[in-house]
Design an enzyme around this catalytic site. Structure first.
Site, mmCIF file in Angstrom:
data_model
loop_
_atom_site.group_PDB
_atom_site.id
_atom_site.type_symbol
_atom_site.label_atom_id
_atom_site.label_comp_id
_atom_site.label_asym_id
_atom_site.label_seq_id
_atom_site.Cartn_x
_atom_site.Cartn_y
_atom_site.Cartn_z
ATOM 1 N N ASP A 47 -72.931 -7.395 -42.342
ATOM 2 C CA ASP A 47 -72.724 -7.593 -40.906
ATOM 3 C C ASP A 47 -72.991 -9.046 -40.500
ATOM 4 O O ASP A 47 -73.831 -9.713 -41.097
ATOM 5 C CB ASP A 47 -73.673 -6.646 -40.148
ATOM 6 C CG ASP A 47 -73.288 -6.512 -38.687
ATOM 7 O OD1 ASP A 47 -72.147 -6.861 -38.329
ATOM 8 O OD2 ASP A 47 -74.138 -6.066 -37.899
ATOM 9 N N GLY A 98 -68.709 -12.420 -37.725
ATOM 10 C CA GLY A 98 -68.200 -12.945 -36.456
ATOM 11 C C GLY A 98 -69.209 -13.875 -35.801
ATOM 12 O O GLY A 98 -68.863 -14.986 -35.374
ATOM 13 N N TRP A 145 -71.677 -15.453 -37.207
ATOM 14 C CA TRP A 145 -71.852 -16.662 -38.037
ATOM 15 C C TRP A 145 -70.775 -17.687 -37.684
ATOM 16 O O TRP A 145 -71.062 -18.863 -37.480
ATOM 17 C CB TRP A 145 -71.767 -16.283 -39.515
ATOM 18 C CG TRP A 145 -71.873 -17.444 -40.441
ATOM 19 C CD1 TRP A 145 -73.011 -18.031 -40.907
ATOM 20 C CD2 TRP A 145 -70.766 -18.189 -41.010
ATOM 21 N NE1 TRP A 145 -72.699 -19.087 -41.729
ATOM 22 C CE2 TRP A 145 -71.333 -19.210 -41.811
ATOM 23 C CE3 TRP A 145 -69.377 -18.093 -40.930
ATOM 24 C CZ2 TRP A 145 -70.553 -20.117 -42.524
ATOM 25 C CZ3 TRP A 145 -68.595 -19.013 -41.630
ATOM 26 C CH2 TRP A 145 -69.190 -19.999 -42.413
ATOM 27 N N HIS A 164 -65.054 -13.952 -41.861
ATOM 28 C CA HIS A 164 -64.674 -12.920 -42.837
ATOM 29 C C HIS A 164 -64.321 -13.557 -44.177
ATOM 30 O O HIS A 164 -64.657 -13.029 -45.235
ATOM 31 C CB HIS A 164 -63.491 -12.100 -42.314
ATOM 32 C CG HIS A 164 -63.822 -11.299 -41.078
ATOM 33 N ND1 HIS A 164 -64.986 -10.559 -40.961
ATOM 34 C CD2 HIS A 164 -63.157 -11.128 -39.910
ATOM 35 C CE1 HIS A 164 -65.010 -9.967 -39.773
ATOM 36 N NE2 HIS A 164 -63.923 -10.302 -39.117
ATOM 37 N N GLU A 197 -63.991 2.662 -37.410
ATOM 38 C CA GLU A 197 -64.007 2.144 -36.034
ATOM 39 C C GLU A 197 -63.386 0.737 -35.957
ATOM 40 O O GLU A 197 -62.934 0.302 -34.895
ATOM 41 C CB GLU A 197 -65.452 2.073 -35.498
ATOM 42 C CG GLU A 197 -66.069 3.424 -35.158
ATOM 43 C CD GLU A 197 -66.477 4.234 -36.395
ATOM 44 O OE1 GLU A 197 -66.795 3.619 -37.447
ATOM 45 O OE2 GLU A 197 -66.454 5.479 -36.325
ATOM 46 N N ASN A 198 -63.383 0.024 -37.074
ATOM 47 C CA ASN A 198 -62.841 -1.340 -37.061
ATOM 48 C C ASN A 198 -61.346 -1.392 -36.739
ATOM 49 O O ASN A 198 -60.815 -2.436 -36.360
ATOM 50 C CB ASN A 198 -63.085 -2.062 -38.401
ATOM 51 C CG ASN A 198 -64.531 -2.472 -38.623
ATOM 52 O OD1 ASN A 198 -64.965 -2.665 -39.755
ATOM 53 N ND2 ASN A 198 -65.301 -2.598 -37.546
ATOM 54 N N TRP A 199 -60.638 -0.248 -36.862
ATOM 55 C CA TRP A 199 -59.214 -0.221 -36.488
ATOM 56 C C TRP A 199 -59.046 -0.565 -35.020
ATOM 57 O O TRP A 199 -57.970 -0.962 -34.588
ATOM 58 C CB TRP A 199 -58.605 1.163 -36.758
ATOM 59 C CG TRP A 199 -58.428 1.485 -38.214
ATOM 60 C CD1 TRP A 199 -59.087 2.457 -38.916
ATOM 61 C CD2 TRP A 199 -57.540 0.863 -39.156
ATOM 62 N NE1 TRP A 199 -58.670 2.465 -40.231
ATOM 63 C CE2 TRP A 199 -57.713 1.499 -40.401
ATOM 64 C CE3 TRP A 199 -56.608 -0.179 -39.069
ATOM 65 C CZ2 TRP A 199 -57.007 1.138 -41.554
ATOM 66 C CZ3 TRP A 199 -55.892 -0.534 -40.209
ATOM 67 C CH2 TRP A 199 -56.100 0.121 -41.428
ATOM 68 N N ARG A 246 -60.436 -2.946 -33.420
ATOM 69 C CA ARG A 246 -60.588 -4.387 -33.141
ATOM 70 C C ARG A 246 -59.218 -4.990 -32.780
ATOM 71 O O ARG A 246 -58.184 -4.394 -33.084
ATOM 72 C CB ARG A 246 -61.164 -5.084 -34.361
ATOM 73 C CG ARG A 246 -62.606 -4.699 -34.564
ATOM 74 C CD ARG A 246 -63.313 -5.645 -35.483
ATOM 75 N NE ARG A 246 -64.715 -5.272 -35.572
ATOM 76 C CZ ARG A 246 -65.655 -6.011 -36.118
ATOM 77 N NH1 ARG A 246 -65.362 -7.174 -36.637
ATOM 78 N NH2 ARG A 246 -66.904 -5.589 -36.151
ATOM 79 N N GLU A 248 -84.148 3.515 -49.858
ATOM 80 C CA GLU A 248 -84.967 2.501 -49.206
ATOM 81 C C GLU A 248 -84.025 1.574 -48.446
ATOM 82 O O GLU A 248 -82.880 1.364 -48.869
ATOM 83 C CB GLU A 248 -85.750 1.691 -50.248
ATOM 84 C CG GLU A 248 -86.791 2.500 -50.996
ATOM 85 C CD GLU A 248 -87.881 3.039 -50.075
ATOM 86 O OE1 GLU A 248 -88.212 2.384 -49.065
ATOM 87 O OE2 GLU A 248 -88.401 4.137 -50.368
HETATM 88 C C1 FPP Z 1 -69.022 -7.261 -40.016
HETATM 89 O O1 FPP Z 1 -69.113 -8.475 -39.340
HETATM 90 C C2 FPP Z 1 -68.079 -7.379 -41.103
HETATM 91 C C3 FPP Z 1 -66.870 -6.770 -41.173
HETATM 92 C C4 FPP Z 1 -66.344 -5.886 -40.117
HETATM 93 C C5 FPP Z 1 -66.006 -6.973 -42.312
HETATM 94 C C6 FPP Z 1 -66.712 -7.185 -43.619
HETATM 95 C C7 FPP Z 1 -65.809 -7.902 -44.483
HETATM 96 C C8 FPP Z 1 -66.150 -8.865 -45.362
HETATM 97 C C9 FPP Z 1 -67.517 -9.287 -45.659
HETATM 98 C C10 FPP Z 1 -65.108 -9.587 -46.079
HETATM 99 C C11 FPP Z 1 -64.748 -8.895 -47.337
HETATM 100 C C12 FPP Z 1 -63.783 -7.895 -46.988
HETATM 101 C C13 FPP Z 1 -62.693 -7.649 -47.616
HETATM 102 C C14 FPP Z 1 -61.699 -6.881 -46.855
HETATM 103 C C15 FPP Z 1 -62.425 -8.067 -49.005
HETATM 104 P P1 FPP Z 1 -68.657 -8.493 -37.836
HETATM 105 O O2 FPP Z 1 -67.252 -8.960 -37.785
HETATM 106 O O3 FPP Z 1 -68.908 -7.172 -37.214
HETATM 107 O O4 FPP Z 1 -69.591 -9.591 -37.269
HETATM 108 P P2 FPP Z 1 -70.270 -9.606 -35.834
HETATM 109 O O5 FPP Z 1 -71.085 -8.351 -35.733
HETATM 110 O O6 FPP Z 1 -71.104 -10.828 -35.877
HETATM 111 O O7 FPP Z 1 -69.149 -9.679 -34.852
#
Ligand code: FPP
Length: 239
Positions: free
Chosen positions: A15, A18, A20, A32, A62-64, A66, A202
């Site tokens: 997590d 975004g 970062w 990403h 749920e990410n769909w 976005r 854990e």
């Molecule tokens: C959460 O950060 C991360 C994700 C929804 C995607 C995770 C994906 C990767 C680490 C890249 C590798 C993935 C693939 C498909 C190879 P967020 O976007 O929710 O960050 P935020 O909470 O700061 O907005």
């Protein structure tokens, strides 16, 4: 770090990509992309430690919801990842397994997933499990449906529905439960990830974003795990 009690299975909620990126004035997509590089490094570090399974939450059901361009960016990243890293995974003896609902995925990605799983099926050094279009409640409901159909068809009695039988219907059938869950970004939630499988895991929550996660952080989390006393609900001193 003790070499003898390395967790067999480590699961990750990656997590904070975004946030970062935002903190650096960059588009979320860059977060990403950096996250995918870190994922690669963590797989290498886990393999060197002798971890047998690593599971990564790459894209939740749920990410769909976005914005379309972010979803498309993540699908492109996944496409590229499956193409570019397959050879390295394979030569490192890694078996790739993708868990989640494939129905909403683009057809070419489903094909890439099937090819990757097939090509690496006999590898034994480590299993890398990528959760894509994954939601745990949906996974458990599908398992309940599959069992209900067996009961209806007379091949299973209701009293034979045990935790083991439920486990056999989950995407993770055959994969041992995680010993350790690591979540980055400072959030301390499970977010519909492996609800059934994390029953006795854990958990380590780290106050840094996924793109900042390093192999040293992995080692510290393993050390923290080794300091914990896992009792599985049994009284102190008897487990
Ligand atoms: C959460 O950060 C991360 C994700 C929804 C995607 C995770 C994906 C990767 C680490 C890249 C590798 C993935 C693939 C498909 C190879 P967020 O976007 O929710 O960050 P935020 O909470 O700061 O907005």
């Amino acid at each position: 770090m003790s070499e003898t009690s390395i967790p067999k299975h480590i699961a990750f909620i990656m997590d904070g990509n975004g946030r970062w990126a935002k903190g650096r004035g960059l588009p979320r997509a860059m977060g990403h992309r950096k996250g995918a590089e870190v994922l690669r490094e963590v797989i290498r570090a886990g393999s060197r430690l002798g971890v047998s399974t690593m599971t990564f939450y790459c894209f939740s059901s749920e990410n769909w919801k976005r914005p379309e361009d972010e979803v498309e960016g993540l699908m492109n990243l996944l496409r590229r990842y499956l193409k570019s890293d397959l050879a390295e995974f394979h030569s490192a003896g890694i078996r790739l397994k993708i868990i989640g609902d494939r129905a909403p995925l683009p057809e070419d990605i489903v094909q890439l997933i099937e090819q990757s799983e097939e090509q690496t099926a006999d590898n034994e050094k480590m299993t890398v499990c990528m959760a894509i279009s994954y939601g745990s409640r949906q996974e458990i409901s599908s398992a309940a449906q599959a069992l209900a159909i067996k009961v209806r068809d007379g091949v299973l009695s209701p009293q034979d529905i045990t935790p083991e039988k439920i486990g056999e219907e989950l995407y993770t059938a055959g994969i041992p439960d995680p010993d350790l869950l690591i979540r980055t970004s400072g959030e301390t939630r499970i977010s519909n990830f492996l609800l059934w499988q994390l029953a006795y895991s854990e958990m380590v929550f780290l106050d840094k974003y996924w793109p900042e996660f390093s192999k040293e952080d992995l080692w510290s989390a393993v050390e923290e795990y080794q300091r914990r006393d896992r009792r599985y609900g049994v009284a102190l001193g008897t487990a």
